[in-house]
Design a protein around this motif. Structure first.
Motif, PDB file in Angstrom:
ATOM      1  N   TRP A  45      15.659 -16.417  34.444  1.00 51.18           N
ATOM      2  CA  TRP A  45      15.268 -17.826  34.603  1.00 51.18           C
ATOM      3  C   TRP A  45      14.842 -18.456  33.281  1.00 51.18           C
ATOM      4  O   TRP A  45      15.096 -19.636  33.027  1.00 51.18           O
ATOM      5  CB  TRP A  45      14.129 -17.922  35.635  1.00 51.18           C
ATOM      6  CG  TRP A  45      13.596 -19.295  35.827  1.00 51.18           C
ATOM      7  CD1 TRP A  45      14.079 -20.248  36.670  1.00 51.18           C
ATOM      8  CD2 TRP A  45      12.480 -19.887  35.158  1.00 51.18           C
ATOM      9  NE1 TRP A  45      13.330 -21.400  36.567  1.00 51.18           N
ATOM     10  CE2 TRP A  45      12.337 -21.202  35.648  1.00 51.18           C
ATOM     11  CE3 TRP A  45      11.570 -19.430  34.188  1.00 51.18           C
ATOM     12  CZ2 TRP A  45      11.334 -22.069  35.205  1.00 51.18           C
ATOM     13  CZ3 TRP A  45      10.572 -20.287  33.741  1.00 51.18           C
ATOM     14  CH2 TRP A  45      10.466 -21.597  34.251  1.00 51.18           C
ATOM     15  N   ARG A  46      14.150 -17.672  32.456  1.00 52.87           N
ATOM     16  CA  ARG A  46      13.589 -18.237  31.204  1.00 52.87           C
ATOM     17  C   ARG A  46      14.680 -18.652  30.214  1.00 52.87           C
ATOM     18  O   ARG A  46      14.422 -19.375  29.270  1.00 52.87           O
ATOM     19  CB  ARG A  46      12.635 -17.227  30.546  1.00 52.87           C
ATOM     20  CG  ARG A  46      13.330 -15.960  30.149  1.00 52.87           C
ATOM     21  CD  ARG A  46      12.418 -14.846  29.640  1.00 52.87           C
ATOM     22  NE  ARG A  46      13.223 -13.672  29.361  1.00 52.87           N
ATOM     23  CZ  ARG A  46      13.589 -12.786  30.270  1.00 52.87           C
ATOM     24  NH1 ARG A  46      13.205 -12.929  31.511  1.00 52.87           N
ATOM     25  NH2 ARG A  46      14.360 -11.764  29.948  1.00 52.87           N
ATOM     26  N   LYS A  47      15.911 -18.184  30.445  1.00 55.95           N
ATOM     27  CA  LYS A  47      17.002 -18.478  29.495  1.00 55.95           C
ATOM     28  C   LYS A  47      17.761 -19.731  29.927  1.00 55.95           C
ATOM     29  O   LYS A  47      18.899 -19.656  30.416  1.00 55.95           O
ATOM     30  CB  LYS A  47      17.965 -17.289  29.414  1.00 55.95           C
ATOM     31  CG  LYS A  47      17.311 -16.070  28.790  1.00 55.95           C
ATOM     32  CD  LYS A  47      18.344 -15.069  28.374  1.00 55.95           C
ATOM     33  CE  LYS A  47      17.693 -13.930  27.616  1.00 55.95           C
ATOM     34  NZ  LYS A  47      18.613 -12.851  27.304  1.00 55.95           N
ATOM     35  N   PHE A  48      17.158 -20.874  29.721  1.00 54.43           N
ATOM     36  CA  PHE A  48      17.818 -22.113  30.145  1.00 54.43           C
ATOM     37  C   PHE A  48      19.109 -22.368  29.374  1.00 54.43           C
ATOM     38  O   PHE A  48      19.988 -23.071  29.846  1.00 54.43           O
ATOM     39  CB  PHE A  48      16.861 -23.292  30.047  1.00 54.43           C
ATOM     40  CG  PHE A  48      15.817 -23.282  31.129  1.00 54.43           C
ATOM     41  CD1 PHE A  48      16.166 -23.466  32.462  1.00 54.43           C
ATOM     42  CD2 PHE A  48      14.491 -23.039  30.830  1.00 54.43           C
ATOM     43  CE1 PHE A  48      15.228 -23.416  33.480  1.00 54.43           C
ATOM     44  CE2 PHE A  48      13.536 -22.986  31.835  1.00 54.43           C
ATOM     45  CZ  PHE A  48      13.904 -23.176  33.159  1.00 54.43           C
ATOM     46  N   GLU A  49      19.206 -21.773  28.190  1.00 53.09           N
ATOM     47  CA  GLU A  49      20.446 -21.935  27.418  1.00 53.09           C
ATOM     48  C   GLU A  49      21.630 -21.239  28.112  1.00 53.09           C
ATOM     49  O   GLU A  49      22.788 -21.494  27.777  1.00 53.09           O
ATOM     50  CB  GLU A  49      20.270 -21.409  25.984  1.00 53.09           C
ATOM     51  CG  GLU A  49      20.190 -19.889  25.820  1.00 53.09           C
ATOM     52  CD  GLU A  49      18.795 -19.298  26.104  1.00 53.09           C
ATOM     53  OE1 GLU A  49      17.908 -20.031  26.562  1.00 53.09           O
ATOM     54  OE2 GLU A  49      18.625 -18.091  25.863  1.00 53.09           O
ATOM     55  N   ALA A  50      21.328 -20.389  29.085  1.00 53.29           N
ATOM     56  CA  ALA A  50      22.397 -19.695  29.823  1.00 53.29           C
ATOM     57  C   ALA A  50      23.039 -20.582  30.878  1.00 53.29           C
ATOM     58  O   ALA A  50      24.104 -20.264  31.404  1.00 53.29           O
ATOM     59  CB  ALA A  50      21.826 -18.442  30.499  1.00 53.29           C
ATOM     60  N   LEU A  51      22.394 -21.700  31.200  1.00 56.54           N
ATOM     61  CA  LEU A  51      22.919 -22.550  32.279  1.00 56.54           C
ATOM     62  C   LEU A  51      24.152 -23.332  31.813  1.00 56.54           C
ATOM     63  O   LEU A  51      24.277 -23.663  30.635  1.00 56.54           O
ATOM     64  CB  LEU A  51      21.839 -23.527  32.745  1.00 56.54           C
ATOM     65  CG  LEU A  51      20.562 -22.887  33.301  1.00 56.54           C
ATOM     66  CD1 LEU A  51      19.576 -23.961  33.747  1.00 56.54           C
ATOM     67  CD2 LEU A  51      20.883 -21.945  34.461  1.00 56.54           C
ATOM     68  N   PRO A  52      25.042 -23.661  32.739  1.00 50.36           N
ATOM     69  CA  PRO A  52      26.238 -24.441  32.377  1.00 50.36           C
ATOM     70  C   PRO A  52      25.880 -25.870  31.984  1.00 50.36           C
ATOM     71  O   PRO A  52      24.763 -26.333  32.246  1.00 50.36           O
ATOM     72  CB  PRO A  52      27.057 -24.458  33.675  1.00 50.36           C
ATOM     73  CG  PRO A  52      26.446 -23.460  34.580  1.00 50.36           C
ATOM     74  CD  PRO A  52      25.029 -23.275  34.158  1.00 50.36           C
ATOM     75  N   ASP A  53      26.853 -26.551  31.403  1.00 50.56           N
ATOM     76  CA  ASP A  53      26.726 -27.985  31.120  1.00 50.56           C
ATOM     77  C   ASP A  53      26.410 -28.712  32.433  1.00 50.56           C
ATOM     78  O   ASP A  53      27.171 -28.601  33.406  1.00 50.56           O
ATOM     79  CB  ASP A  53      28.079 -28.464  30.559  1.00 50.56           C
ATOM     80  CG  ASP A  53      28.066 -29.941  30.201  1.00 50.56           C
ATOM     81  OD1 ASP A  53      27.178 -30.669  30.685  1.00 50.56           O
ATOM     82  OD2 ASP A  53      28.969 -30.346  29.448  1.00 50.56           O
ATOM     83  N   PRO A  54      25.287 -29.447  32.510  1.00 50.50           N
ATOM     84  CA  PRO A  54      24.889 -30.103  33.758  1.00 50.50           C
ATOM     85  C   PRO A  54      25.960 -31.017  34.343  1.00 50.50           C
ATOM     86  O   PRO A  54      26.060 -31.155  35.571  1.00 50.50           O
ATOM     87  CB  PRO A  54      23.671 -30.943  33.348  1.00 50.50           C
ATOM     88  CG  PRO A  54      23.191 -30.373  32.072  1.00 50.50           C
ATOM     89  CD  PRO A  54      24.352 -29.704  31.413  1.00 50.50           C
TER      90      PRO A  54
END
Ligand code: NAP
Length: 207
Positions: free
Chosen positions: A69-78
């Motif tokens: 969860w702490r790795k927000f950079e892992a999320l896709p382009d919103p």
């Protein structure tokens, strides 16, 4: 349904396997890129492909978040997740263990802030991946199946996630909206990692 999965570890790979067995098509992704997922995709079979994080998000009619969860950079382009159902299976652990203090907020509300326009449903975060892999029982009536808790602000989206949960042999228990239900589902809550049936879960939530 086409399902995109962000994260190919314990939870991501387990869900991919269950979804494929239920007849869905899955695109799975991780931080190291599709070539690192060749063996997993081969084991998952014809209905699985490995893609980049953004391509898996674009592929999915529904998208599962299964990264730290702490790795927000892992999320896709919103932009790729706008108006889609995005299932947040993540928990707010620090690197090396221990929980991140979120005050009155919940981890999925924080996830939602990073993904404006996405319909976030918190699900699969309360069940250990081995139980997820082994406890599904499509042969049992719903009330006797193991409970998987879900929270979210959009009733229709929760209904679609509930249906998917039932397809893989569990029963979905709605804990409420993303804030109140989300709180009930956070680590250290009474529902977290609780091995109970649908019937027992309803009784517990009534108290
Ligand atoms: N383990 C459980 O039983 C369980 C149960 C419920 C919920 N959860 C939650 O589910 C989430 C995943 O847990 P897990 O146990 O499956 O973790 P895991 O086995 O360590 O897998 C994490 C996955 O996230 C990927 N990842 C990490 N950083 C990334 C990035 N920057 N971009 C793209 N992908 C990235 C990793 O890819 P690489 O390997 O390529 O880095 C890996 O595929 C966590 O939030 C956890 O709290 C876990």
């Amino acid at each position: 349904m086409k399902i995109g999965i962000i994260g190919a570890g314990n939870i991501g790979a387990t869900l991919a396997n269950l979804f494929i067995k239920a007849g869905h098509a899955v695109a799975i992704s991780n931080s190291r890129g599709p070539s690192s997922l060749k063996d997993l995709v081969k084991a998952l079979g014809d209905n699985a492909i490995a893609l980049s994080v953004n391509d898996a998000a674009a592929f999915g009619e529904m998208v599962i978040l299964a990264v730290p969860w702490r790795k927000f950079e892992a999320l896709p382009d919103p932009v790729l997740l706008k108006d889609k159902i995005v299932v947040d299976a993540m928990n707010p652990y620090k690197e090396g263990g221990g929980l991140i203090d979120l005050g009155d907020s919940t981890s999925s509300e924080e996830t939602a802030k990073h993904l404006p326009g996405a319909n976030i449903v918190k699900a699969f975060n309360t069940i250990w991946f081995k139980h997820l892999a082994e406890s599904g029982r499509s042969d049992l009536p719903l009330k006797e199946r193991r409970a998987i808790f879900i929270a979210g602000d959009n009733v229709e989206c929760k209904a679609k996630v509930s249906h998917l949960i039932e397809e893989i042999g569990f029963a979905a228990i709605d804990t409420g909206n993303l804030h109140d239900g989300g709180k009930l589902q956070e680590p250290q809550s009474e529902l977290y990692n609780k091995e109970i049936t649908c019937e027992e879960a309803h009784a517990l939530l009534k108290n």
